[in-house]
Design a protein around this motif. Structure first.
Motif, short mmCIF file in Angstrom:
data_model
loop_
_atom_site.label_atom_id
_atom_site.label_comp_id
_atom_site.label_asym_id
_atom_site.label_seq_id
_atom_site.Cartn_x
_atom_site.Cartn_y
_atom_site.Cartn_z
N ALA A 29 0.84 -1.20 0.00
CA ALA A 29 0.00 0.00 0.00
C ALA A 29 0.88 1.25 0.00
N SER A 30 0.33 2.32 -0.55
CA SER A 30 1.08 3.58 -0.57
C SER A 30 1.19 4.14 0.85
N ALA A 31 2.08 5.09 1.03
CA ALA A 31 2.31 5.68 2.34
C ALA A 31 1.05 6.39 2.86
N GLU A 32 0.30 7.01 1.96
CA GLU A 32 -0.91 7.72 2.37
C GLU A 32 -1.96 6.75 2.90
N VAL A 33 -2.14 5.64 2.19
CA VAL A 33 -3.12 4.63 2.61
C VAL A 33 -2.69 4.02 3.94
N GLU A 34 -1.42 3.74 4.07
CA GLU A 34 -0.91 3.15 5.31
C GLU A 34 -1.15 4.09 6.50
N CYS A 72 -3.55 3.35 9.78
CA CYS A 72 -3.01 3.46 11.15
C CYS A 72 -3.83 4.43 11.98
N GLU A 73 -4.24 5.53 11.38
CA GLU A 73 -5.05 6.52 12.09
C GLU A 73 -6.42 5.94 12.47
N LEU A 74 -7.05 5.20 11.55
CA LEU A 74 -8.32 4.55 11.85
C LEU A 74 -8.17 3.53 12.97
N ARG A 75 -7.08 2.80 12.97
CA ARG A 75 -6.85 1.79 14.02
C ARG A 75 -6.70 2.45 15.39
N ARG A 76 -6.06 3.63 15.42
CA ARG A 76 -5.90 4.34 16.68
C ARG A 76 -7.24 4.89 17.18
N LYS A 77 -8.02 5.44 16.27
CA LYS A 77 -9.31 6.04 16.66
C LYS A 77 -10.35 4.99 17.03
N HIS A 78 -10.31 3.85 16.33
CA HIS A 78 -11.34 2.82 16.51
C HIS A 78 -10.67 1.46 16.73
N ALA A 90 -11.52 -1.61 5.78
CA ALA A 90 -11.52 -1.65 4.32
C ALA A 90 -12.77 -0.99 3.75
N PHE A 91 -13.90 -1.13 4.45
CA PHE A 91 -15.16 -0.52 4.01
C PHE A 91 -15.06 1.01 4.09
#
Length: 89
Positions: A63-68, A72-78, A87-88
């Motif tokens: 995955a590109s750096a932006e997607v990564e 990571c930000e979504l994993r931290r928030k949720h 993925a959704f």
């Protein structure tokens, strides 16, 4: 004796007139290995006989750096979200 020295001696033996088969048998390696050492020595000198990394040059499905960063930000928030939900989103 280092690995490079052993390979160098094998290459010198082949260049001095010994057959690749004889040198390979004396070292317990394949003929293709000795031939590869000889080719690498002729192309790059002693540096060509050193061990090389087997790591691939690239990973085409990475995955590109932006997607990564977004994942990571979504994993931290949720922290309760799984891979399907991320993925959704």
């Amino acid at each position: 004796m280092s690995v490079v020295e052993q390979r160098y001696r094998a290459v010198l033996a082949v260049l001095a007139g010994a057959t690749v088969t004889e040198v390979a048998a004396s070292l317990g390696v394949s003929r293709q290995t000795v031939s590869g050492w000889k080719s690498r020595y002729q192309a790059s000198g002693l540096a060509g006989l050193a061990d090389r990394s087997r790591r691939p040059a690239s990973c085409p499905h990475q995955a590109s750096a932006e997607v990564e960063a977004a994942v990571c930000e979504l994993r931290r928030k949720h922290p309760g979200w799984g891979p399907r939900r991320i993925a959704f989103v």
